[in-house]
Write a protein that holds these residues in place. Sequence first.
Motif, mmCIF file in Angstrom:
data_model
loop_
_atom_site.group_PDB
_atom_site.id
_atom_site.type_symbol
_atom_site.label_atom_id
_atom_site.label_comp_id
_atom_site.label_asym_id
_atom_site.label_seq_id
_atom_site.Cartn_x
_atom_site.Cartn_y
_atom_site.Cartn_z
ATOM 1 N N HIS A 92 0.840 -1.204 0.000
ATOM 2 C CA HIS A 92 0.000 0.000 0.000
ATOM 3 C C HIS A 92 0.869 1.245 0.000
ATOM 4 O O HIS A 92 1.964 1.258 0.554
ATOM 5 C CB HIS A 92 -1.005 0.002 1.147
ATOM 6 N N GLU A 123 -5.185 1.597 2.814
ATOM 7 C CA GLU A 123 -4.917 0.598 3.853
ATOM 8 C C GLU A 123 -5.009 1.208 5.234
ATOM 9 O O GLU A 123 -5.424 0.556 6.186
ATOM 10 C CB GLU A 123 -3.521 -0.017 3.653
ATOM 11 N N GLU A 124 -4.607 2.459 5.345
ATOM 12 C CA GLU A 124 -4.570 3.077 6.676
ATOM 13 C C GLU A 124 -5.958 3.460 7.174
ATOM 14 O O GLU A 124 -6.101 3.899 8.315
ATOM 15 C CB GLU A 124 -3.658 4.309 6.665
ATOM 16 N N ASP A 164 4.284 1.944 4.250
ATOM 17 C CA ASP A 164 4.718 0.678 3.729
ATOM 18 C C ASP A 164 5.589 0.910 2.493
ATOM 19 O O ASP A 164 5.808 0.030 1.694
ATOM 20 C CB ASP A 164 3.454 -0.143 3.401
#
Length: 445
Positions: free
Chosen positions: A83, A150-151, A117
């Motif tokens: 991500h 993603e976060e 990431d």
Amino acid sequence: MAYTLTKNVQEQALTSLKEWISIPSVLNETSSKWPFGDEIQRMLELTLRTCEELGMTTYMDPEGYYGYAEIGEGTETMAILCHIDVVPAEDEAAWKFGPFTATIDEGKIYGRGTQDDKGPTIASLYAVKALVDAGEVFNKKIRFIFGTDEENLWRCMDKYNEKEPEATYGFAPDSDFPLTYAEKGLLQVKLHGPGSKDFQTHNDGAFNVVPDKAVYNEKEKVAEMKALADARGYSYLDQADELVLTGVSVHAKDAQDGVNAVVNLADLLKEHYEHEALAFIADNFVNDPHAKQIFGEVADADSGALTANIAKLLVTPDESVVAIDLRLPVTADKEVLVADLKAAATTYGLEYEEYDYLRSLYVPLDHSLIQTLLEVYRGLTGDNSEPISSGGATYARTMNNCVAFGARTADVPMTAHQVNENMPVKNFYEAMEIYAHAIKALTCD
Ligand SMILES: [Zn+2]
């Protein structure tokens, strides 16, 4: 570790990482035609540009939810799930260096995303580049998938899974070495019930935290409640007009290690007030973070026992809400557990609402993917640590046959989401080397 495959690409990789860190790809849902904001879109475009420079073919979801890059040919597809969004830098003044300047100091590269990431993503991308440079030929298709949310809510992968075919297997470089093969299912629910004219209480904590405070302030009853708390051995703060029960706060996945102040409060209040939410909590959760009254014994060897955390208790004149965070063992049947919980709630006149659900991650330890990754990792590092089973949630669970693999090594402190997030350059290079050997073992041999 000897850098037999990746020596020549180390500096290029570091240059790329610096460029990536310079984009503050933080969720911003205001004023953009892209779902997660202009910066995340800019980051997605840069990511795909980097991949093209490395000789991959790329695709961008026209709606901007995800992108991917491919290399190699074959009937099977190995996914590498990454991500490119980051959490905000928060208190920028507290950082040693600007969070988006990618400054190297004493062997560490600082910046938001270095661990989570972007660093691991770049390491795995340049691992493939090193293999290409070494003349390796891939007999499977390798697909890097780039998520953008993603976060927050993983809406990127929901879209991806809706639109794209499943990969055969894969890994997510978004966690720790050696690898994570089991993560409990996550179920968050709200139970709705009637309000109360007799008392009110407002305990509105986060789902994933065992609450260490619970407040009751109906003045004329406080003294009586304190006496009862003493009798039960419950701790509270020394305050005159209200009862503030104290507990021990831990992550909900470790509920058995905490002390839940809200459960204790319900246990006390139930003695004075007849109320559905109080009775439900007091009857089922006192001294039992596994909620065995409701579910029976639910546990398995790979992931341990079910845990339940009463995260919120709100009682107003009009309504009551109980919020529960449940971590479900990897082999448990979610539907059965939901039916049990609904049945219990109904008995108390409470109405069930599913707030969030993330399925479990589970790849059996004897799966060839795990065997290969572990063998490569152990051979290169000499570290024979066991694979990880956890109650937390990594991105790997959004795909079948996917595990979390690196990139943080055990000697490196976890700084993801923190001020001064950084990755030692040594960790970055080691991860790249491990990924190169792992990808070779999975797709070339
Ligand atoms: Zn991450």
